[in-house]
Design a protein around this motif. Sequence first.
Motif, PDB file in Angstrom:
ATOM      1  N   ALA A 131       0.851  -1.198   0.000  1.00 47.12           N
ATOM      2  CA  ALA A 131       0.000   0.000   0.000  1.00 47.12           C
ATOM      3  C   ALA A 131       0.883   1.243   0.000  1.00 47.12           C
ATOM      4  N   GLN A 132       0.649   2.138  -0.955  1.00 51.45           N
ATOM      5  CA  GLN A 132       1.450   3.354  -1.037  1.00 51.45           C
ATOM      6  C   GLN A 132       0.787   4.543  -0.366  1.00 51.45           C
ATOM      7  N   SER A 133      -0.397   4.308   0.229  1.00 48.73           N
ATOM      8  CA  SER A 133      -1.076   5.347   1.006  1.00 48.73           C
ATOM      9  C   SER A 133      -1.978   4.662   2.027  1.00 48.73           C
ATOM     10  N   GLU A 136      -5.045   3.313   0.287  1.00 53.13           N
ATOM     11  CA  GLU A 136      -4.795   2.039  -0.385  1.00 53.13           C
ATOM     12  C   GLU A 136      -4.765   0.891   0.613  1.00 53.13           C
ATOM     13  N   PHE A 140      -7.246  -2.249   0.152  1.00 52.26           N
ATOM     14  CA  PHE A 140      -6.762  -3.625   0.029  1.00 52.26           C
ATOM     15  C   PHE A 140      -7.495  -4.549   0.993  1.00 52.26           C
TER      16      PHE A 140
END
Length: 168
Positions: A131-133, A136, A140
Amino acid sequence: IQKRALVLHLRSQSCCIDLVERETLNGVDLILDVDSAVLYFPLTSLPTQVEALKSRLNELSWRYRNLLLILESYPTSQAYAAQPTEDDDAEKPNMFSPPVIKAVKKLRRDLLISEACQVKRESTKVTFAFAQSVFEAAVFARLYGNRIERRSATEWGRREWLREEVDD
């Protein structure tokens, strides 16, 4: 609960996850059903804690058949702040440094070795997500829950059993 921004995203209109607080989650962050759980782990901590995480996943494999490991590839402070800060808009550092990539490869390899040595249950599937944030990370969990629900033979419904504390 401490990761306030994550909790807000999980409960948001986008994810619509109904959270139930329990005294203990026995090593996981979210329990989706009797066979499935989600763990959040900061990607930047992986190089120094790969052995601890591997041991934790090995142990959890005997309790769950489906594990989602969400590696948080964003600054950890973002998960704790309920409101976005000015730093959140700033250019993010590259979280995928060579030591981190090496640690991810080591973790995957070590889990396969644990499975071959019967330290990890063979039928347990560990799924990795990056997850880049914070958003996110929440999405997920939602998508994984949808996937598990489609595979499940039972109707999920309200899952009142989640409110009950169970002794090991």
